[in-house]
Design an enzyme around this catalytic site. Structure first.
Site, short mmCIF file in Angstrom:
data_model
loop_
_atom_site.label_atom_id
_atom_site.label_comp_id
_atom_site.label_asym_id
_atom_site.label_seq_id
_atom_site.Cartn_x
_atom_site.Cartn_y
_atom_site.Cartn_z
NE ARG A 106 -3.84 -2.14 2.13
CZ ARG A 106 -4.73 -2.50 3.03
NH1 ARG A 106 -4.69 -1.98 4.24
NH2 ARG A 106 -5.66 -3.39 2.74
CG HIS A 162 -7.30 2.20 5.26
ND1 HIS A 162 -8.66 2.07 5.29
CD2 HIS A 162 -6.80 0.93 5.26
CE1 HIS A 162 -8.98 0.78 5.30
NE2 HIS A 162 -7.87 0.07 5.29
CG LEU A 186 -10.22 -8.13 8.70
CD1 LEU A 186 -11.04 -8.79 7.60
CD2 LEU A 186 -11.16 -7.36 9.63
#
Lengths: 638, 247
Positions: free
Chosen positions: A331, A402, A442
């Site tokens: 990213r 983010h 997650l």
């Protein structure tokens, strides 16, 4: 003086966790029911921890500012969750997941923690399937995988573009089961406004009931914070509107060190800003980079419609610069390159601050239905927001804040510098170093909640016999009074500027100077502008209503007041780190090819900050990072 | 563009509410409905008035926090969309827009447009789970599950628990919400062990909360932002009958 012993167990990397679990003292089942544990935040990490600890027999007091645990922002995670199952037989292993995560984090995370994360990743998938989570499957009935940025294997499990939703609902189901059994008492619409420390140990919290305004003290044997990250400090981010840093920040002011606050992830694929009134930015899952191709026009000022620009006039810049990872670079790299091509004047859309993410090739190759099955909800969401049909014209995307890799410092047991205060999930700093790979948030939230804290908190409690402390203790009375006074102080400002406007201004300072790329001059400017804005906030903010009633503006003000302090620490941290690593890109420190240039000799440590007082520089403590199992190399995705 | 809002204002659950009109000018069609409300609220704050309270959080249609009755329709005029994803391009200059909270006995008003939906959590507590403890689960691929079953379970599990089904139903029934969870587990092998108790307990709790009976008119399906199908209700009825008869 703060101590930074990470308590990493001895022994070979692959055996540390197993050995540590054996060495940890146990609390016997009859004693567990004597202990009370507070869990603040009931997203993935908090709900999984609360449910699992309740199953073990502890009494849990759980708190959320939401009306229900199912509203936590974990629900918005789209793309998937990593695990080293190696079901596709493509060469994955626990060591490879560990290696990719350490490398993806640009060698700024602790080896032992990351290895443990990779190790328990497989248990998470087993657990989730047993709970009835409907992961995507192949026709033969086995689980399907897809690939994500920063990895060359397919190890990501997913449920369409709603993986976070399904995992959160799974953890929520485990939690409601314990609520039903009476082992978890859930407090909806409660904000944690202070941490109570008694005799050097975290022993409780002060909350405000958001409906009635009632301030209450709660006592426990240990406190767990699972309160998420602080990307909303930028005002415009992909976080939910209420996501905030208050619980972490107030614990920091009570003595918990804050680590690497400048490591903030700017996600490459978000829907670009369209107007001044924009309240948040929406993520388009990274999984789209599996099948979408990123490009801009070759020449600056090319204003033709995307479908009118022929192949030879397009620059698929990620595929060109990074032939081996292509569109699936991590990213931080993808974001920085998007900014660079826009800075060259090749950005697209009305503002010139966007690049194309094009699905024409895959639609031609596999058909529209195939794309719809895989990404249907994301395409619909894009169309809702922009009014454009991404099946026909390429998406326009741009980076946006983010996720935050920084957070409260924790040791191997996930305990902060305050004994008895544990921090899980995005709220801690532990596993992602200077950059997080996709589908790893997650994994970390659930690893911490289901498989780490249930063991490590036992090791702590076993050494602290339950006592009869109650909220009449003077530390509780003092903390309560402090909270009441701070709310009154906010309401007494009576200026004329809405809190939201002040927050927007803070966000602009951060985006300009502490955003995707940073330099000394800009950071020094930020360090002047942030305290000035904070002063303005305390003079000009207008907060209507009273403290003893439902008052969303007061909630917002109390959170923004904390952001105004945290922002300064982010700039201080970014200024001190004179190297580029992962998401922290200092323009002064880059290679000739514009890649991040680390300085391992001087900066291979986590920067842990100790609070002094508002407006004073914080004190730096270093935890040196020791790498015994990987070689520190310059990250290359070429 | 310029719109007139008629907004339900209510101080709290124990005082009566009323509609209050607001003129909102300089609305751009790219604004979301909530960004338009943000703008109005900021102007109210500047004037020293109480802003309008409404529930919202993720603003990307997944958390289920938001939900407004807009011109009598749950989540507004579009199909398959939550209020937070509704944009002003769906309205025209000069429109009058009526904004109300979800209205149902089981969802008491907290303030203005915010209602208390914890009744949904209590329905889930009654059986919306598979009773597995953490740890010791078998390998995830130990039981193959057909893609068809997994996809069907996913379609049910996509419910966001916003309450639009209740708000739009003239009986304020929570059948679609409850049915979605019952269905998700009924079609999966993991859900078989507790299949009977689950449907009986969840339906009993749904009734205890004061939700009405199903009207069989399908308004819930039509207004559901996640387009949860009426098939779920059919399945719930079958599951309920089966569990009741089997005793």
């Amino acid at each position: 003086m703060m101590k930074f012993d990470a308590h990493i167990p001895d022994g070979p990397l692959a055996e540390k966790w197993t050995q540590h679990k054996f060495n940890l003292k146990l609390v016997n089942p009859a004693n567990k029911r004597k202990y009370t544990i507070i869990v603040v935040g009931t997203g993935l990490a908090g709900a999984s921890a609360a449910a699992t600890l309740a199953e073990l027999g502890y009494n849990i007091l759980a708190f959320s500012y939401h009306e229900s645990p199912r509203r936590a922002h974990s629900i918005a995670a789209q793309g998937g969750i990593n695990a080293a199952k190696n079901y596709p037989n493509d060469g994955d292993s626990i060591f490879r997941l560990f290696y990719d995560t350490i490398k993806g984090g640009d060698y700024r995370a602790r080896e032992a923690n990351v290895y443990r994360l990779a190790e328990v990743s497989n248990n998470i998938i087993d657990q989730c399937v047993a709970q009835g989570i409907p992961f995507a499957r192949e026709y033969g009935g086995l689980l399907d995988n897809r690939s994500f940025g920063g990895a060359q294997v397919s190890r990501t499990f997913y449920a369409k573009g709603q993986t976070g939703q399904q995992l959160l609902l799974g953890a929520y189901s485990a939690l409601v089961r314990q609520m039903h059994a009476g082992k978890v008492k859930f407090h909806p619409r409660h904000d944690m406004l202070d941490l109570v420390v008694v005799d050097g140990r975290a022993r409780g919290i002060i909350t405000r009931n958001l409906v009635t305004g009632e301030i209450t003290a709660h006592v426990a044997d240990a406190v767990i914070l699972a309160t998420g990250g602080y990307a909303n400090v930028f005002y415009l981010s992909t976080n939910a509107m209420a996501s905030n840093a208050t619980a972490s920040w107030r614990a920091h002011k009570r003595g918990a060190a804050f680590a690497n606050p400048c490591y903030t992830q700017i996600h490459p694929t978000c829907i670009p800003v369209s107007s001044e009134h924009q309240s948040k930015l929406t993520l388009m899952s990274e999984s789209l980079r599996n099948d979408g191709r990123v490009w801009v026009p070759k020449n600056p000022g090319d204003t033709r419609a995307p479908n009118d620009i022929p192949e030879e006039d397009r620059d698929y810049y990620l595929e060109r610069i990074y032939p081996s990872f292509g569109n699936l670079v991590p990213r931080d790299v993808a974001s920085r390159r998007a900014k660079a091509v826009c800075d060259e004047g090749r950005g697209v859309g009305a503002t010139g601050k966007a690049v194309y993410l094009d699905f024409a090739d895959v639609i031609q190759r596999n058909g529209r239905q195939w794309v719809e099955d895989k990404y249907g909800n994301l395409f619909d969401m894009y169309q809702q927001i922009t009014g454009e049909n991404p099946y026909e014209v390429p998406m326009r995307i741009y980076p946006a804040p983010h996720y935050t890799m920084g957070g409260l410092w924790v040791d191997y047991n996930l305990m902060s510098t305050i004994p008895g205060l544990f921090v899980l999930g995005e709220a801690n700093f532990s596993d992602h170093g200077a950059n997080r790979l996709g589908a790893s948030a997650l994994m970390q939230g659930l690893a911490d909640g289901y498989f780490v804290i249930p063991y490590t908190i036992g090791g702590y409690l076993a050494q602290k016999p339950h006592d009869s402390l109650d909220t009449s203790h003077e530390e509780f009375t003092k903390a309560r009074k402090g909270v009441e006074d701070s709310l009154k102080r906010l309401l007494s400002i009576q200026g004329d500027e809405p809190v939201e406007e002040l927050h927007k201004r803070l966000g602009r300072i951060l985006w300009d100077y502490v955003g995707m790329s940073r330099n000394r001059k800009g950071l020094e400017t930020a360090l002047k502008e942030i305290p000035a804005l904070r002063e303005e906030f305390w003079k000009k903010a207008r907060i209507p209503g009273r403290e003893d009633e439902f008052n969303p503006e007061l909630e917002k003000a109390s959170r923004v007041a904390d952001f105004m302090e945290l922002a300064e620490l982010m700039a201080q941290d970014a200024l001190h780190r004179e190297e580029s690593c992962g998401a922290h890109f200092r323009e002064e420190y880059q290679t000739e090819e514009n890649e991040a240039k680390r300085d391992d000799e001087h900066f291979a440590y986590s920067a842990n900050w100790e609070f002094v007082e508002v407006g004073k520089p914080e004190i730096l403590h270093k935890e040196e990072l020791v790498f015994e199992n990987v070689q520190l190399t310059t990250r290359s995705y070429k | 563009m310029k719109v007139t809002l008629k907004v339900w204002r209510q101080k709290n659950g124990s005082t009566p509410g009323q509609f209050v009109s607001y003129e909102v000018d300089q609305v751009s069609e790219d604004m979301s409905f909530f960004e338009m409300l943000d703008m109005l609220n900021n102007s109210l704050v500047r004037k020293g008035e109480e802003p309008i309270s409404f529930d919202h959080d993720c603003r990307e249609g997944i958390c289920g926090t938001c939900g407004l009755m807009i011109n009598g329709r749950a989540h507004g005029p579009l199909k398959g969309v939550t209020t937070c994803q509704l944009h002003m391009r769906s309205f025209s200059d000069g429109d009058t827009i009526v904004v109300e909270p979800w209205r149902a006995r089981a969802f008491p008003v907290i303030r203005d447009l915010i209602v208390d939906r914890t009744a949904f959590d209590r329905i889930m507590e009654a059986g919306g789970y598979i009773s597995v403890r953490t740890g010791g689960a078998p390998d995830a691929n130990a039981i193959p599950i057909s893609k068809k079953a997994a996809d069907a379970a996913f379609d049910s599990a996509a419910c966001i628990g916003c309450g639009a089904c209740v708000a739009t139903c003239k009986n304020s029934s929570a059948m679609l919400f409850t049915a979605a969870k019952v269905s998700q587990f009924a079609v999966l092998p993991q859900g078989q062990v507790e299949r009977k108790e689950r449907v009986l307990n969840m339906v009993a709790q749904m009734d205890a909360e004061g939700f009405g009976a199903c009207t069989n008119t399908g308004a819930c399906e039509a207004e559901c932002p996640k387009e949860i199908s009426l098939v779920n209700i059919a399945r719930l009825n079958r599951e309920f009958l089966r569990a009741s008869l089997a005793g």
